[in-house]
Design a protein around this motif. Structure first.
Motif, PDB file in Angstrom:
ATOM      1  N   THR A  32       2.869 -13.852  33.145  1.00  0.00           N
ATOM      2  CA  THR A  32       3.702 -14.949  33.278  1.00  0.00           C
ATOM      3  C   THR A  32       3.381 -15.696  34.785  1.00  0.00           C
ATOM      4  N   VAL A  33       3.186 -14.932  35.830  1.00  0.00           N
ATOM      5  CA  VAL A  33       2.598 -15.327  37.196  1.00  0.00           C
ATOM      6  C   VAL A  33       1.279 -16.219  36.786  1.00  0.00           C
ATOM      7  N   ALA A  34       0.240 -15.514  35.940  1.00  0.00           N
ATOM      8  CA  ALA A  34      -1.004 -16.293  35.781  1.00  0.00           C
ATOM      9  C   ALA A  34      -0.561 -17.713  35.022  1.00  0.00           C
ATOM     10  N   ASP A  35       0.103 -17.663  33.899  1.00  0.00           N
ATOM     11  CA  ASP A  35       0.572 -18.773  33.185  1.00  0.00           C
ATOM     12  C   ASP A  35       1.081 -19.784  34.217  1.00  0.00           C
ATOM     13  N   ARG A  36       2.098 -19.539  35.036  1.00  0.00           N
ATOM     14  CA  ARG A  36       2.974 -20.431  35.773  1.00  0.00           C
ATOM     15  C   ARG A  36       1.841 -21.156  36.901  1.00  0.00           C
ATOM     16  N   LEU A  37       0.764 -20.578  37.305  1.00  0.00           N
ATOM     17  CA  LEU A  37      -0.075 -20.925  38.493  1.00  0.00           C
ATOM     18  C   LEU A  37      -1.271 -21.275  37.950  1.00  0.00           C
ATOM     19  N   TYR A  38      -1.590 -21.155  36.678  1.00  0.00           N
ATOM     20  CA  TYR A  38      -2.816 -21.766  36.196  1.00  0.00           C
ATOM     21  C   TYR A  38      -4.101 -21.131  36.563  1.00  0.00           C
ATOM     22  N   ILE A  39      -3.721 -19.681  36.741  1.00  0.00           N
ATOM     23  CA  ILE A  39      -4.737 -18.821  37.196  1.00  0.00           C
ATOM     24  C   ILE A  39      -4.953 -17.552  35.995  1.00  0.00           C
ATOM     25  N   SER A  40      -6.006 -16.856  36.282  1.00  0.00           N
ATOM     26  CA  SER A  40      -6.272 -15.583  35.253  1.00  0.00           C
ATOM     27  C   SER A  40      -5.498 -14.645  35.797  1.00  0.00           C
TER      28      SER A  40
ATOM     29  N   THR B 144      -7.014 -12.672  38.519  1.00  0.00           N
ATOM     30  CA  THR B 144      -7.060 -13.390  39.798  1.00  0.00           C
ATOM     31  C   THR B 144      -5.624 -12.960  40.443  1.00  0.00           C
ATOM     32  N   VAL B 145      -4.570 -12.853  39.416  1.00  0.00           N
ATOM     33  CA  VAL B 145      -3.205 -12.584  39.966  1.00  0.00           C
ATOM     34  C   VAL B 145      -3.378 -10.951  40.433  1.00  0.00           C
ATOM     35  N   GLU B 146      -4.105 -10.151  39.630  1.00  0.00           N
ATOM     36  CA  GLU B 146      -4.185  -8.498  40.029  1.00  0.00           C
ATOM     37  C   GLU B 146      -4.928  -8.687  41.540  1.00  0.00           C
ATOM     38  N   ASN B 147      -5.863  -9.565  41.769  1.00  0.00           N
ATOM     39  CA  ASN B 147      -6.360  -9.596  43.178  1.00  0.00           C
ATOM     40  C   ASN B 147      -5.717  -9.866  44.123  1.00  0.00           C
ATOM     41  N   HIS B 148      -4.831 -11.249  44.029  1.00  0.00           N
ATOM     42  CA  HIS B 148      -3.752 -11.288  44.999  1.00  0.00           C
ATOM     43  C   HIS B 148      -2.690 -10.127  45.176  1.00  0.00           C
ATOM     44  N   VAL B 149      -2.285  -9.443  44.153  1.00  0.00           N
ATOM     45  CA  VAL B 149      -1.166  -8.473  44.219  1.00  0.00           C
ATOM     46  C   VAL B 149      -1.954  -7.518  44.917  1.00  0.00           C
ATOM     47  N   ARG B 150      -3.233  -7.113  44.958  1.00  0.00           N
ATOM     48  CA  ARG B 150      -3.848  -6.020  45.758  1.00  0.00           C
ATOM     49  C   ARG B 150      -3.863  -6.526  47.314  1.00  0.00           C
ATOM     50  N   ASN B 151      -4.240  -7.707  47.576  1.00  0.00           N
ATOM     51  CA  ASN B 151      -4.354  -8.272  49.077  1.00  0.00           C
ATOM     52  C   ASN B 151      -2.569  -8.290  49.537  1.00  0.00           C
ATOM     53  N   ILE B 152      -1.954  -8.554  48.709  1.00  0.00           N
ATOM     54  CA  ILE B 152      -0.567  -8.582  49.087  1.00  0.00           C
ATOM     55  C   ILE B 152       0.026  -7.230  49.431  1.00  0.00           C
ATOM     56  N   PHE B 153      -0.309  -6.247  48.625  1.00  0.00           N
ATOM     57  CA  PHE B 153       0.232  -4.782  48.899  1.00  0.00           C
ATOM     58  C   PHE B 153      -0.564  -4.438  50.209  1.00  0.00           C
ATOM     59  N   GLU B 154      -1.609  -4.623  50.447  1.00  0.00           N
ATOM     60  CA  GLU B 154      -2.536  -4.201  51.405  1.00  0.00           C
ATOM     61  C   GLU B 154      -2.017  -4.721  52.637  1.00  0.00           C
ATOM     62  N   LYS B 155      -1.736  -6.240  52.775  1.00  0.00           N
ATOM     63  CA  LYS B 155      -1.131  -6.832  54.100  1.00  0.00           C
ATOM     64  C   LYS B 155       0.121  -6.354  54.285  1.00  0.00           C
TER      65      LYS B 155
ATOM     66  N   GLU C 296      -0.946 -16.278  47.921  1.00  0.00           N
ATOM     67  CA  GLU C 296      -0.438 -15.233  47.997  1.00  0.00           C
ATOM     68  C   GLU C 296       1.148 -15.246  47.955  1.00  0.00           C
ATOM     69  N   THR C 297       1.567 -16.184  48.674  1.00  0.00           N
ATOM     70  CA  THR C 297       2.920 -16.480  48.809  1.00  0.00           C
ATOM     71  C   THR C 297       3.697 -16.731  47.325  1.00  0.00           C
ATOM     72  N   GLN C 298       2.805 -17.610  46.638  1.00  0.00           N
ATOM     73  CA  GLN C 298       3.289 -18.158  45.391  1.00  0.00           C
ATOM     74  C   GLN C 298       3.411 -17.061  44.374  1.00  0.00           C
ATOM     75  N   VAL C 299       2.311 -16.165  44.275  1.00  0.00           N
ATOM     76  CA  VAL C 299       2.192 -14.880  43.373  1.00  0.00           C
ATOM     77  C   VAL C 299       3.281 -14.121  43.872  1.00  0.00           C
ATOM     78  N   GLY C 300       3.604 -13.582  44.959  1.00  0.00           N
ATOM     79  CA  GLY C 300       4.441 -12.936  45.688  1.00  0.00           C
ATOM     80  C   GLY C 300       5.868 -13.306  45.174  1.00  0.00           C
ATOM     81  N   LYS C 301       6.265 -14.701  45.450  1.00  0.00           N
ATOM     82  CA  LYS C 301       7.405 -14.938  45.041  1.00  0.00           C
ATOM     83  C   LYS C 301       7.751 -14.930  43.616  1.00  0.00           C
TER      84      LYS C 301
END
Length: 136
Positions: free
Chosen positions: A31-39, A42-53, A16-21
């Motif tokens: 771009t986040v997905a490409d940089r971190l080699y994830i879909s 998955t980025v959208e799920n992390h963003v949803r969790n980040i926003f909630e926290k 989440e910290t990597q995505v958030g940064k």
């Protein structure tokens, strides 16, 4: 920050910290997905969790949260602190902009050199063609 309630104590996972940064610095989800080699999903799920926290409702709010928490800036900024924070951010970002500009200039210089070399090569061929046709 002007009535916006954000959780300054929120703890994000490593991913989440990597995505958030990347999001805080202006990267889009693709771009986040490409940089971190994830879909992107998955980025959208992390963003949803980040926003909630963090209790943020948008990327802009999250960017403010990120910079406040990572650079030790109070979430309740006085006008003077706000100006200083913005100036420091501009100075920091200008280094990235200068590096991008230098890379662009180097690439552009290489392209113009290649064009010049092709023109010289074409002129030599034309001269050879003229010389050969004179012989015939």
């Amino acid at each position: 920050m002007g009535g916006i309630a954000m959780n300054a104590e929120a703890k994000l996972t490593r991913r989440e910290t990597q995505v958030g940064k990347l999001l805080a610095w202006g990267a889009c989800k693709k771009t986040v997905a490409d940089r971190l080699y994830i879909s992107v999903h998955t980025v959208e799920n992390h963003v949803r969790n980040i926003f909630e926290k963090t209790e943020c409702r948008s990327v802009n709010e999250f960017s403010a949260w990120y910079f406040c928490t990572h650079f030790g800036i109070s979430m309740e900024l006085s006008p003077l602190k706000n100006i200083v924070a913005v100036c420091l951010l501009i100075i920091y970002m200008s280094g990235d902009i200068m590096q991008s500009t230098d890379a662009f200039t180097r690439n552009r210089s290489r392209r113009s050199t290649n064009v010049t070399e092709r023109l010289r090569s074409r002129n030599r061929r034309d001269e050879l063609d003229l010389t050969f046709s004179d012989v015939l």
